[in-house]
Design an enzyme around this catalytic site. Structure first.
Site, PDB file in Angstrom:
ATOM      1  N   ASP A   1     -10.348   5.973  -3.348  1.00 22.06           N
ATOM      2  CA  ASP A   1      -9.127   6.486  -2.737  1.00 22.06           C
ATOM      3  C   ASP A   1      -9.084   7.996  -2.877  1.00 22.06           C
ATOM      4  O   ASP A   1      -9.206   8.543  -3.968  1.00 22.06           O
ATOM      5  CB  ASP A   1      -7.910   5.854  -3.413  1.00 22.06           C
ATOM      6  CG  ASP A   1      -6.656   5.921  -2.565  1.00 22.06           C
ATOM      7  OD1 ASP A   1      -6.476   6.933  -1.861  1.00 22.06           O
ATOM      8  OD2 ASP A   1      -5.853   4.982  -2.618  1.00 22.06           O
TER       9      ASP A   1
ATOM     10  N   CYS B   1       0.857  -1.183   0.000  1.00 23.56           N
ATOM     11  CA  CYS B   1       0.000   0.000   0.000  1.00 23.56           C
ATOM     12  C   CYS B   1       0.894   1.233   0.000  1.00 23.56           C
ATOM     13  O   CYS B   1       1.638   1.461   0.952  1.00 23.56           O
ATOM     14  CB  CYS B   1      -0.916  -0.009   1.224  1.00 23.56           C
ATOM     15  SG  CYS B   1      -2.015   1.430   1.321  1.00 23.56           S
ATOM     16  N   GLY B   2       0.830   2.016  -1.074  1.00 27.75           N
ATOM     17  CA  GLY B   2       1.715   3.164  -1.214  1.00 27.75           C
ATOM     18  C   GLY B   2       1.369   4.309  -0.288  1.00 27.75           C
ATOM     19  O   GLY B   2       2.240   4.836   0.417  1.00 27.75           O
ATOM     20  N   HIS B   3       0.096   4.718  -0.290  1.00 25.06           N
ATOM     21  CA  HIS B   3      -0.269   5.846   0.572  1.00 25.06           C
ATOM     22  C   HIS B   3      -0.106   5.458   2.035  1.00 25.06           C
ATOM     23  O   HIS B   3       0.300   6.266   2.870  1.00 25.06           O
ATOM     24  CB  HIS B   3      -1.703   6.321   0.265  1.00 25.06           C
ATOM     25  CG  HIS B   3      -2.743   5.782   1.181  1.00 25.06           C
ATOM     26  ND1 HIS B   3      -3.335   4.540   0.991  1.00 25.06           N
ATOM     27  CD2 HIS B   3      -3.307   6.289   2.317  1.00 25.06           C
ATOM     28  CE1 HIS B   3      -4.211   4.316   1.956  1.00 25.06           C
ATOM     29  NE2 HIS B   3      -4.219   5.366   2.773  1.00 25.06           N
TER      30      HIS B   3
ATOM     31  N   HIS C   1      -8.504  -4.021  -7.155  1.00 27.47           N
ATOM     32  CA  HIS C   1      -8.806  -2.602  -7.284  1.00 27.47           C
ATOM     33  C   HIS C   1      -9.243  -2.283  -8.721  1.00 27.47           C
ATOM     34  O   HIS C   1      -8.860  -2.988  -9.658  1.00 27.47           O
ATOM     35  CB  HIS C   1      -7.584  -1.741  -6.957  1.00 27.47           C
ATOM     36  CG  HIS C   1      -7.112  -1.830  -5.528  1.00 27.47           C
ATOM     37  ND1 HIS C   1      -6.701  -3.011  -4.954  1.00 27.47           N
ATOM     38  CD2 HIS C   1      -6.968  -0.875  -4.579  1.00 27.47           C
ATOM     39  CE1 HIS C   1      -6.337  -2.779  -3.701  1.00 27.47           C
ATOM     40  NE2 HIS C   1      -6.488  -1.498  -3.450  1.00 27.47           N
TER      41      HIS C   1
ATOM     42  N   CYS D   1      -3.291   7.187  -4.957  1.00 25.50           N
ATOM     43  CA  CYS D   1      -3.042   5.759  -4.776  1.00 25.50           C
ATOM     44  C   CYS D   1      -1.628   5.392  -5.211  1.00 25.50           C
ATOM     45  O   CYS D   1      -1.274   5.528  -6.384  1.00 25.50           O
ATOM     46  CB  CYS D   1      -4.069   4.918  -5.533  1.00 25.50           C
ATOM     47  SG  CYS D   1      -3.931   3.153  -5.166  1.00 25.50           S
ATOM     48  N   GLY D   2      -0.834   4.916  -4.253  1.00 26.42           N
ATOM     49  CA  GLY D   2       0.562   4.609  -4.543  1.00 26.42           C
ATOM     50  C   GLY D   2       0.753   3.392  -5.422  1.00 26.42           C
ATOM     51  O   GLY D   2       1.454   3.442  -6.442  1.00 26.42           O
ATOM     52  N   THR D   3       0.116   2.263  -5.064  1.00 28.01           N
ATOM     53  CA  THR D   3       0.252   1.087  -5.918  1.00 28.01           C
ATOM     54  C   THR D   3      -0.524   1.274  -7.221  1.00 28.01           C
ATOM     55  O   THR D   3      -0.141   0.739  -8.260  1.00 28.01           O
ATOM     56  CB  THR D   3      -0.218  -0.190  -5.194  1.00 28.01           C
ATOM     57  OG1 THR D   3      -1.572  -0.045  -4.762  1.00 28.01           O
ATOM     58  CG2 THR D   3       0.666  -0.488  -3.996  1.00 28.01           C
TER      59      THR D   3
END
Length: 332
Positions: free
Chosen positions: A248, A89-91, A222, A252-254
């Site tokens: 989101d 999870c990026g964020h 997602h 969204c990082g990913t």
């Protein structure tokens, strides 16, 4: 029995992050992916209790810091959110690294740099601090690649779509403007949520992507609706759907990582190119195609994502088995 969890709450680019700084369960497993499986088998009630109502909400996400299983890592992270216990999870990483550094929960061996073990692999972090505050965090993410293109689905009440699948730490169904989809503002948030649940189900019926290097990572989780940017200086915009009702609030990082791989696959980005990604609410991440790599037998990229997070307060949360809603609930 009452279980107590001490949390640092905040957000990354508008999307919530709940770092569980106290109360994390002891997990079994030789790496973070195995620990994730152990968590899901024995402690998923912690995720649902902390993320769903009445202690959370449809957009809630966060995680735990753990000692790493590798000698070359500074710490490990296990992610939780309403959609599950994600490989990456990026964020969430940006938020938990920010809160962990600002509150002395993470001690880097090299100031300004971290190596973090996550279920999807190992990620390298760069960050800048000023006056005790983390100003930005940049993630050199796990390899991203395009898993499938041109998956044709028929969405009831909407029409036909051609959907691509790309991996950036999670698998994304990516929808670009076409046919019935003119753009994000043409749909609106409620319609995006309504359609996304159906589209994810249709995509799961059509394809189950499996990571070339680890078959424990699989399946579309997602949906990313791509669009042209609204703000000056941005290169693209998205709305990412996850869980059952969530859009989101961050870019969204990913999802940004998956989109970078998708655009590079299409020849619209090259190694070294920068891509400013705008969220549904207008917040931004800076993405970059760092290098070309192979993901098993698939061509892919190493993406990076840069953003910032803000802590909003401390939160001590009880999960009491005498509470009829101790494990949380969701109203869809």
């Amino acid at each position: 029995m009452r279980h107590t969890f001490f949390c640092i709450d905040g957000h990354t680019a508008g999307n919530p992050v709940r770092l569980v700084a106290g109360g994390a369960p002891l997990l079994r497993g030789g790496d973070m992916l195995a620990r994730r499986q152990d968590f899901l088998a024995r402690f998923d009630w912690i995720r649902t209790g902390l993320c769903f109502e009445p202690r959370g909400h449809d957009m809630m996400s966060g995680g735990f810091l753990y000692p790493p299983t590798r000698d070359d890592a500074d710490c490990g992270i296990l992610f939780i959110e309403t959609s599950g216990c994600l490989p990456m999870c990026g964020h969430g990483t940006i938020g938990m690294v920010t809160f962990g550094l600002e509150h002395g929960l993470i001690t880097p061996r090299t100031p300004g740099q971290l190596r973090i073990e996550v279920p999807a692999g190992v990620i390298d972090i760069a960050y800048a601090m000023d006056g005790g505050k983390v100003r930005w965090v940049r993630i050199r993410n796990v390899p991203a690649y395009v898993a499938a293109t041109g998956i044709a689905i028929e969405v009831p009440g909407f029409g036909p779509l051609s959907v691509d699948v790309s991996y950036g730490g999670n698998y994304y169904a990516i929808i670009e403007p076409q046919g019935p989809y003119a753009g994000l503002d043409d749909l609106g948030a409620s319609r995006i949520v309504e359609l996304s649940r159906t589209i994810r189900d249709l995509m799961r019926d059509a394809i189950e992507p499996v990571h070339p290097l680890d078959d424990r990572i699989r399946g579309v989780s997602h949906v990313l609706w791509a669009d042209k940017p609204k703000g000056e200086g941005a290169d693209g915009r998205n709305a990412v759907f996850y869980g059952e009702r969530a859009i989101d609030r961050s870019p969204c990082g990913t999802g940004t990582s998956a989109r970078l791989a998708h655009l590079e696959h299409q020849g619209r980005l090259n190694v070294g190119d920068r891509f400013v990604h705008e969220s549904y609410i207008g917040s931004r991440f800076i993405g970059r195609v760092e290098e070309a790599v192979m993901v098993g037998d698939r061509p892919g990229i190493i993406p990076s994502i840069e953003g910032s997070a803000i802590a909003t307060g401390f939160n001590t949360i009880w999960i009491d088995r005498e509470d009829p809603f101790w494990a949380g609930f969701s109203v869809v």
